[in-house]
Scaffold this active site. Structure first.
Site, short mmCIF file in Angstrom:
data_model
loop_
_atom_site.label_atom_id
_atom_site.label_comp_id
_atom_site.label_asym_id
_atom_site.label_seq_id
_atom_site.Cartn_x
_atom_site.Cartn_y
_atom_site.Cartn_z
N TYR A 158 39.60 35.62 -46.73
CA TYR A 158 38.70 35.38 -45.00
C TYR A 158 39.79 34.28 -44.67
O TYR A 158 39.59 34.57 -43.29
CB TYR A 158 38.29 34.21 -45.81
N SER A 186 38.10 30.06 -37.27
CA SER A 186 37.99 28.43 -37.74
C SER A 186 39.00 28.24 -38.35
O SER A 186 40.56 29.14 -37.85
CB SER A 186 37.19 29.24 -39.55
N ASN A 202 20.96 34.39 -34.89
CA ASN A 202 20.03 34.21 -35.57
C ASN A 202 19.61 32.40 -36.73
O ASN A 202 19.41 32.47 -37.34
CB ASN A 202 18.86 34.95 -36.33
#
Length: 300
Positions: free
Chosen positions: A174, A149, A22
């Site tokens: 992360y 990433s 989305n």
């Protein structure tokens, strides 16, 4: 030669599931695959938000091949329900693009009490992938693309404090989750090869791309310093559309092979190319160790 959306082969007859479809990279990926003829399943945490975006896409593409399912990667029960829905409704899945993610959140726990970034970025996608493997195995040339990433290169697996209970650093957590993505995808590729399943597992990273991850991180942490840093770095960022190209290439390019990783040509920005994998992810013993630990956590 620069690989572009126009170079995506015809996807008619194929079914692609994109998590986090989305917004950002997932949205661009969903639109590109839909425009090439694929049936696209948008897997989104919020059904209302997902449906609103789905309607916007359909304003410029009247395809009947854009579907929506609810998927909260921070809740393993939701992952199970989503996988079961896919199994009931679809006879095939050709592409699974593990795109959704969270970045540098304050210390937060998932529904099952696990560190949120590890739970969403790694465990949730691992659970979804393993549940959909039988469906993927039915299709010749099926692919799983796990989106990581550049933080993978700075990541370390905190084996003795995987959930950040003793010490939590949001950026270290992360980076750990993004390294875990790479380790999972490589180990998955080895296992599906050994099983002769016909599935290929690949990796992609977007470089520096403008998505909703940056403003969400700033808002969640109330960090003016981080906000200032993003504003100063803004000229280095590329669009979400450009950032999505590596995962689209990994998912559709005939030359892309299992175990490979694609990222921007200059690592930060640019058209996709084959890129270096984080050295720590190449340790097979560590990959197997993480896989074993992850399987145990998924049984919670």
């Amino acid at each position: 030669m620069s690989w572009k959306v126009a170079d995506i082969p015809d996807q008619k007859g194929r079914v692609a599931l994109v998590t986090g479809a989305n917004s950002g990279l997932g949205l661009e990926t969903a639109k590109a695959l839909l425009n090439k003829g694929a049936r696209v399943i948008m897997a989104c945490r919020s059904r209302p938000k997902g449906e609103a975006v789905r309607q916007i896409i359909l304003e410029s593409n009247d395809s009947t091949k854009l579907d929506l399912i609810e998927l909260d990667l921070a809740d393993l029960a939701s992952v199970r329900r989503a996988a079961e829905q896919v199994e009931r409704q679809y006879s095939r899945v050709d592409l699974l693009i593990n795109n959704a993610g969270v970045m540098a959140t304050p210390q937060t726990l998932s529904k099952q009490g696990l560190e949120l970034q590890f739970a969403v970025n790694h465990l949730g996608h691992m659970a979804l992938t393993l549940k959909l493997l039988p469906l993927l195995a039915k299709q010749h040339g099926a692919r799983v693309v796990t989106v990581t990433s550049g933080a993978q290169y700075m990541g370390r697996i905190a084996w003795e404090d995987l959930q950040g209970i003793k010490h939590y650093d949001r950026w270290a957590a992360y980076s750990q989750s993004k390294l875990a993505n790479v380790m999972f995808a490589l180990e998955l590729d080895k296992r599906v090869r050994n099983a002769a399943s016909g599935i290929a597992s690949l990796l992609a990273h977007p470089g520096l791309a403008r998505t909703n991850l940056q403003p969400k991180s700033v808002a969640a942490n109330k960090s003016w310093q981080e906000g200032l840093a993003y504003r100063l770095m803004d000229p280095m960022f590329q669009s979400a559309a450009m950032g999505s190209l590596p995962q689209l290439h990994a998912a559709t390019a005939p030359t892309a092979q299992g175990g490979e990783q694609y990222g921007p040509r200059f690592n930060f920005r640019g058209y996709p190319k084959l890129c270096r994998i984080a050295p720590l992810a190449l340790r097979e013993e560590d990959r197997q160790r993480l896989w074993s630990i992850s399987e145990k956590l998924l049984e919670i």
